[in-house]
Design an enzyme around this catalytic site. Structure first.
Site, PDB file in Angstrom:
ATOM      1  CB  CYS A   1      -8.284   1.372   8.453  1.00 14.66           C
ATOM      2  SG  CYS A   1      -7.765   0.992   6.765  1.00 14.66           S
TER       3      CYS A   1
ATOM      4  CD  GLU B   1      -2.657  -1.331   2.538  1.00 16.22           C
ATOM      5  OE1 GLU B   1      -2.485  -0.489   3.444  1.00 16.22           O
ATOM      6  OE2 GLU B   1      -3.519  -2.215   2.613  1.00 16.22           O
TER       7      GLU B   1
END
Length: 647
Positions: free
Chosen positions: A417, A321
């Site tokens: 998240c 990421e």
């Protein structure tokens, strides 16, 4: 405790109402495992836990109220804390007894789950108390602590209750007992930055400078010993706490490859990087730390000048990421995590505390109107983890390298998240409207608001009404002026010009702002021109060569299959698009763009051929319809692209 600025803007109050009415109750049900939904993995990975959330259940088990095992990621607690922060922010905007009861239930549960010594992280409390603070490269213990602290501050501001402030200070005392320069203490930081930002928020409500010092220490200890995380694992093995081979630890992924003050580019996990950089800017502003700010500025420049997507997204690869290298901005394999854009928003605001630069405000606006709100569907119950700039549903379904690129927003994620992060961010937008710096009031964002400001030893009331984001007129009224003040209005990069009325004679342009001296109560009118802009990427951005991205006002636009048909890659723009008002049964009212285009046809000669020579393309004229990027994927599953070939 009321904010000094209250947003009344219809565009944004639609979101705060959506969050209050839909997102917060929905996420409450998800966290309690009461929602009848399918939880998706954010990419093809069998290791992602996606059977349930279990986040509230983990706290119940940690509190001793029932027996059971922890489920979910090591950082599953943070989903609850971010939900609580969004609920507190929402309650501050719109008090609601039902919401207060929900927050109180969670606050009591958190207090009961906390250990006597102040420690709180449910995975390690339930499963591995022997490994507390001993696997910091992955444990997220201080990351979760940070989100708890930020929730506690929001809860206190909204309700006046210090219950969670007390929990937070007890937790920080526990951290101080274990971390530091003294003999026997841990000389390293959490693998995921967040505690550094949260300690600043706790300092702001308590005035305890020790929290700033601890934040600064966590920043500067990172990377001082590149072997720190490995040494922890070696020691664990010596003590019989672990067996087997050591996992690979990517220090760049953790921004721990060298001391923070020596870092000058954006590397590694994007969210970690911008959370760290935001904290650097926050600490630098409080401590007047020139070196820390200079380093933050280098990282900022590297992102904005070489590693930022046109929508405000960051993170070029699903692997880690993460950031990759300068000008590597692929449109269909990028990551552009919603949380990363939120972190860059934090970073921009923190930088503004050190210096006024119109670029910070431009980036804040770009992210808010594009890469952040694209992360939530119009129903408030579906979310993007990844915000792509180009999508083909066939590739998402069949290319393992694009499994993270969703053509439609899922109900929830195994790693959740982003959904509560969007909610807590959009309920705290008032802090981004304005700044006071060196005795000048800066208006950064053009939204309807009412505010009270202390400036030049006088109390001012300021209100703005605006036709933005779709039309250019804004009125700003000032009352309570007893002697002259200076107000600076941002001159947006998306505007080709402006007219100002009733400003008086003391008007000048300074570094991207319209600076006006105001010596009596008045209403100033500014009318911005909103042309359709065709952005070209740097020639080194290979994916966008001979392509343009369209923008009008703060919105970046995209083509969607719903309006234009399939095979978007065969379409090109042949003239300057025009703005048109649209009323859509799903998307409601918005301003779209209509332009003349051309579609290359796939004629019969290709039926049995994969390759041909001497091909003369067959084309047809067509009308192209563009919608604001944040609206895509709300109507149907189909192709989408931001960058379009320009003839």
């Amino acid at each position: 405790m009321k904010s000094a600025v209250s947003i009344t803007d219809p565009f944004w109050t639609t979101y705060t109402k959506l969050i209050r009415k839909e997102m917060i109750p929905y996420q409450w049900d998800v966290l309690h495992d009461n929602a009848d939904i399918s939880i998706e993995k954010e990419r093809d990975d069998n290791g992602i836990p996606s059977e349930k959330s279990n986040a509230i259940e983990n706290l119940i088990i940690a509190s001793g109220q029932k027996e059971g095992n922890h489920y979910g990621w090591l950082f599953q607690d943070s989903d609850v804390y971010k939900w609580l922060e969004s609920a507190a922010n929402s309650y501050l905007l719109h008090p609601d007894e039902n919401l207060l009861e929900m927050m109180s239930e969670v606050a009591v549960l958190i207090e009961e789950a906390q250990d006597e010594d102040g420690y709180l992280s449910t995975y390690y409390q339930i499963e591995r108390p022997d490994l507390k603070f001993k696997r910091l490269f992955e444990s997220h213990e201080l990351y979760c602590a940070g989100h708890l602290i930020e929730a506690a501050v929001a809860h206190y501001k909204a309700t006046g209750s210090k219950k969670l402030i007390d929990v937070s200070q007890k937790l920080v005392s526990c951290i101080q007992q274990h971390f530091g320069v003294e003999e026997g203490k841990i000389k390293g930081a959490d693998g995921h930055q967040e505690i550094e930002l949260a300690l600043i928020r706790l300092y702001e409500v308590t005035g305890k400078e020790e929290y700033v010092e601890l934040s600064s220490w966590f920043l500067k200890i990172r990377g001082e010993d590149p072997d720190f995380y490995l040494k922890q694992l070696v020691e664990n093995k010596k003590e019989g706490l672990s067996t087997g081979d050591f996992p690979h630890i990517d220090l760049k992924y953790l921004q721990a490859h060298k001391p923070v003050l020596e870092q000058d580019e954006a590397v590694g996990h994007a969210v970690r990087l911008v959370y760290m950089a935001a904290a650097m800017a926050e600490v630098a502003a409080i401590k007047n730390d020139e070196k820390l700010f200079s380093t933050a500025r280098k990282i900022w420049d590297n992102i904005i000048k070489k590693r930022l997507y046109i929508t405000g997204g960051i993170g070029s690869t699903v692997r880690g990421e993460a950031f990759t290298f300068d000008y590597d901005l692929p449109n269909d394999t990028m990551y552009c995590e919603t949380c990363a854009s939120i972190g860059l928003l934090f970073f921009a605001k923190a930088m503004m505390k050190n210096e006024i630069d119109v670029e910070y405000a431009e980036i804040m606006e770009k992210m808010l109107y594009n890469s952040i709100i694209s992360g939530v569907a119009l129903d408030g119950k579906h979310f993007f983890y990844v915000n792509p700039l180009e999508v083909d549903p066939k590739a998402s379904a069949h290319d393992p390298g694009k499994s993270h690129v969703k053509p439609i927003r899922p109900s929830w994620f195994g790693c959740a998240c982003c959904p509560p992060n969007v909610a807590r961010t959009l309920t705290s937008l008032s802090q981004y409207i304005s700044d006071i710096f060196e005795n000048k009031l800066y208006i950064q964002l053009y939204q309807d608001f009412e505010g009270s400001f202390k400036l030049e030893e006088q109390s001012l009331s300021v209100s703005m009404t605006t036709e933005l984001p779709y039309k250019g007129k804004s009125k700003v009224s000032f009352t309570g002026i007893e002697h002259p003040i200076t107000v600076c209005f941002r001159l947006p990069a998306w505007s080709s010009g402006y007219n100002v009325h009733n400003a008086g004679e003391y008007v000048s342009e300074q570094d991207g702002y319209l600076e006006i001296t105001i010596d009596l109560d008045k209403t100033i009118e500014i009318d911005f021109e909103l042309p359709v802009i065709e952005w070209h990427a740097h020639p080194s951005v290979k994916d966008n060569f001979n392509k343009v991205a369209l923008q009008r006002g703060p919105f970046v636009y995209c083509l969607e299959e719903e309006d234009n048909g399939s095979d978007l890659h065969l379409m090109s723009l042949t003239d300057k698009p025009l703005a048109v008002e649209v009323n859509d049964p799903v998307l409601s009212h918005y301003v779209g763009l209509k332009g003349k285009g051309e579609r290359q046809l796939i004629d019969n000669t290709w039926q049995k051929q994969l390759y041909q020579s001497d091909v003369t393309p067959v084309t047809e004229e067509m009308d192209l319809s563009f919608i604001p990027y944040y609206l895509w994927a709300n109507r149907s599953i189909g192709e989408m692209r931001v960058w379009v070939t320009r003839q």
